[in-house]
Motif scaffolding. Sequence first.
Motif, short mmCIF file in Angstrom:
data_model
loop_
_atom_site.label_atom_id
_atom_site.label_comp_id
_atom_site.label_asym_id
_atom_site.label_seq_id
_atom_site.Cartn_x
_atom_site.Cartn_y
_atom_site.Cartn_z
N PHE A 266 43.06 -32.90 62.68
CA PHE A 266 43.12 -33.35 64.06
C PHE A 266 42.72 -34.81 64.13
O PHE A 266 42.25 -35.40 63.18
CB PHE A 266 42.20 -32.51 64.95
CG PHE A 266 40.72 -32.87 64.82
CD1 PHE A 266 40.01 -33.26 65.92
CD2 PHE A 266 40.08 -32.80 63.59
CE1 PHE A 266 38.67 -33.57 65.81
CE2 PHE A 266 38.74 -33.11 63.48
CZ PHE A 266 38.04 -33.49 64.60
N VAL A 267 42.99 -35.42 65.27
CA VAL A 267 42.60 -36.79 65.53
C VAL A 267 41.55 -36.73 66.61
O VAL A 267 41.85 -36.35 67.73
CB VAL A 267 43.77 -37.65 65.99
CG1 VAL A 267 43.35 -39.08 66.23
CG2 VAL A 267 44.88 -37.62 64.95
N GLY B 48 42.43 -38.48 72.69
CA GLY B 48 42.85 -37.81 71.47
C GLY B 48 42.83 -36.31 71.54
O GLY B 48 42.97 -35.70 72.59
N TYR C 176 44.03 -32.73 68.97
CA TYR C 176 44.64 -32.21 67.76
C TYR C 176 45.90 -32.99 67.39
O TYR C 176 46.82 -33.15 68.20
CB TYR C 176 45.00 -30.73 67.92
CG TYR C 176 43.80 -29.81 67.96
CD1 TYR C 176 42.94 -29.74 66.87
CD2 TYR C 176 43.54 -29.02 69.06
CE1 TYR C 176 41.85 -28.90 66.88
CE2 TYR C 176 42.45 -28.17 69.10
CZ TYR C 176 41.60 -28.11 68.00
OH TYR C 176 40.52 -27.27 68.02
N PHE C 177 45.94 -33.44 66.14
CA PHE C 177 47.05 -34.23 65.62
C PHE C 177 48.36 -33.44 65.68
O PHE C 177 49.40 -33.94 66.13
CB PHE C 177 46.71 -34.64 64.19
CG PHE C 177 47.74 -35.46 63.48
CD1 PHE C 177 48.64 -34.87 62.61
CD2 PHE C 177 47.81 -36.83 63.67
CE1 PHE C 177 49.58 -35.63 61.94
CE2 PHE C 177 48.75 -37.59 63.01
CZ PHE C 177 49.64 -36.99 62.14
N ALA D 115 49.90 -33.28 69.09
CA ALA D 115 50.57 -34.53 69.47
C ALA D 115 51.97 -34.60 68.87
O ALA D 115 52.92 -35.05 69.52
CB ALA D 115 49.74 -35.72 69.01
N SER E 257 43.93 -42.40 69.51
CA SER E 257 44.19 -41.34 68.54
C SER E 257 45.52 -40.63 68.77
O SER E 257 46.58 -41.24 68.69
CB SER E 257 43.04 -40.34 68.55
OG SER E 257 41.91 -40.89 67.93
N ALA E 258 45.45 -39.33 69.07
CA ALA E 258 46.67 -38.54 69.24
C ALA E 258 47.58 -39.14 70.31
O ALA E 258 48.81 -39.07 70.20
CB ALA E 258 46.30 -37.10 69.59
#
Length: 536
Positions: A10-11, A251, A253-254, A257, A307-308
């Motif tokens: 995750f981010v 941000g 969770y990567f 996204a 981030s995300a």
Amino acid sequence: MEKGTVRNIFVAATYAATLLLGLILGQNYVDQQGSSPGNSLIPIGLSDNSYKVQQVLDLLVNNYVDSLNLDSLENGAINHIVSHLDPYSSYLLPNASKSQSEALDGTFEGIGLEYYNLNDTLMVVGLMRNGPAEKVGIKVGDKILKIDTTVVSGRNTPLQTVEKLIRGKKGSTVDLFVVRNTDNIIKTFKLRRDQVSVSAIDVAYILQPTVGYIKIRRFGLKTAEDFKQSLIELKKQGATNLILDLRDNAGGYFHIAIRLANEFFSDKKLLVFTKGAHEDKREYFSEGNGDYASGKLVVLINGRTASASEVVAGAVQDWDRASIVGRRSYGKGIVQEQFDFLDGSRINLSIAQYYTPLGRSIQRAYKANWSNMIDYASMYRGLWVLDTAFVQGQLFKTLEGRELYSGGGITPDYIVPIDSNALSMLYQEIVGSNYLEEFVYERFTKKSPAYSVENFIQGYHLPIQEYNDFISYLNTRGIAVSAKKKNDLLGLIQSDIEAIVARYYFGREAFFKVKNRTDPFIEKAIDVLKPMNIAS
């Protein structure tokens, strides 16, 4: 797979400023993991010096002049180690880890109400739709006097204590004793705690004919799913153009996204790639089945977009899929990975950087700041210094010829000028003081509104006398406002009070709808959409 070996990419940026830092190494972690296969931190600690941390802890516990708490010693050592890695790697104690998971997952076990401590009395200011509190008949404006056997009114009860009293396991019960303004009679409600879900979509509605608007607060587990459903509803209402608001979205969770960015493409496109010293290059592509692959798109960002959110903004900008409007984003291009411990604590460890489809890194520079290490009390605060100055990096060109640069965040295609009044120390002090909320809850909660929600959103404006009264209210609380500043802040504070009143009377969505009426970012986005042949 055991909890201690679970990995979840995750981010994370949203909670970094408020959570503890740290990393655990050495024999204690190896003991927790045993011989379980899978991803773990065991390989990090295999050198001859790998047991030093554990040896020092054993030495202190067995020989120090006073008795010591081993858990506190371990957490302190962990904190110190990871605080020197980078500004984002963090060690979360069990409670902080649980809070972060609940925030990102959008679920928690409780009764589904929001409260505000007004003059040492807890006032209900919001209810989760179909939550336990709404179902039993609790209303906005009710004042909570007692929770089970604990009196919480007039006792300066810490909010942490209130939180513990209200929250609990699903299926358990709690009694609330409240008084309602309309009848001034104490009412008792028995509530059965349940799983409460909170969407990361703040609001989704038709802003203008054919123009949909969606604001996303964070990228949690259900954000892509909720976004998809919001798109379906907006399309039914005639939306052929979309404004996606990622302002203040720090941000989440990567992989969520990535799923959301997929909605904007009809064919296979590279959305982002990652690489690090111990991580091979990994590419992430759209699946070519986006639900909003052809409509006009504007994305709003600001200095707290990170981030995300920057993954999504970077992908649609690099492919000329959207126009970016606002202010330069934060510049956090670090991918982190979660490592969970058996006791519920967690490591968020930076493992790689991510790059936009063109190969841009948007990570702003950072360096260690050792000047504060002399003062033990503040040695963990402000360890890292982030470079806020924008230094143009490598030049990239999109297929349509737009020039984009790496480094220092996402630069908008259309920049919204800074509002100096919004950044003024006086306005920041007013917003940070909670006096706006106190003023509203003291003056506007005695009776129901004379407006319907539609009329309120479209036409209510704070009377100038109410604004003058608020300025006087500030003066009585030690915040002096000059005649010039009173005039300068008129529009900002009027909008703030109108939005808080809307939230109290009509809920969270009304808050954003009222704020958007005079939002310069929204105005610019509409202006950008105009030459795109919006149907009238």
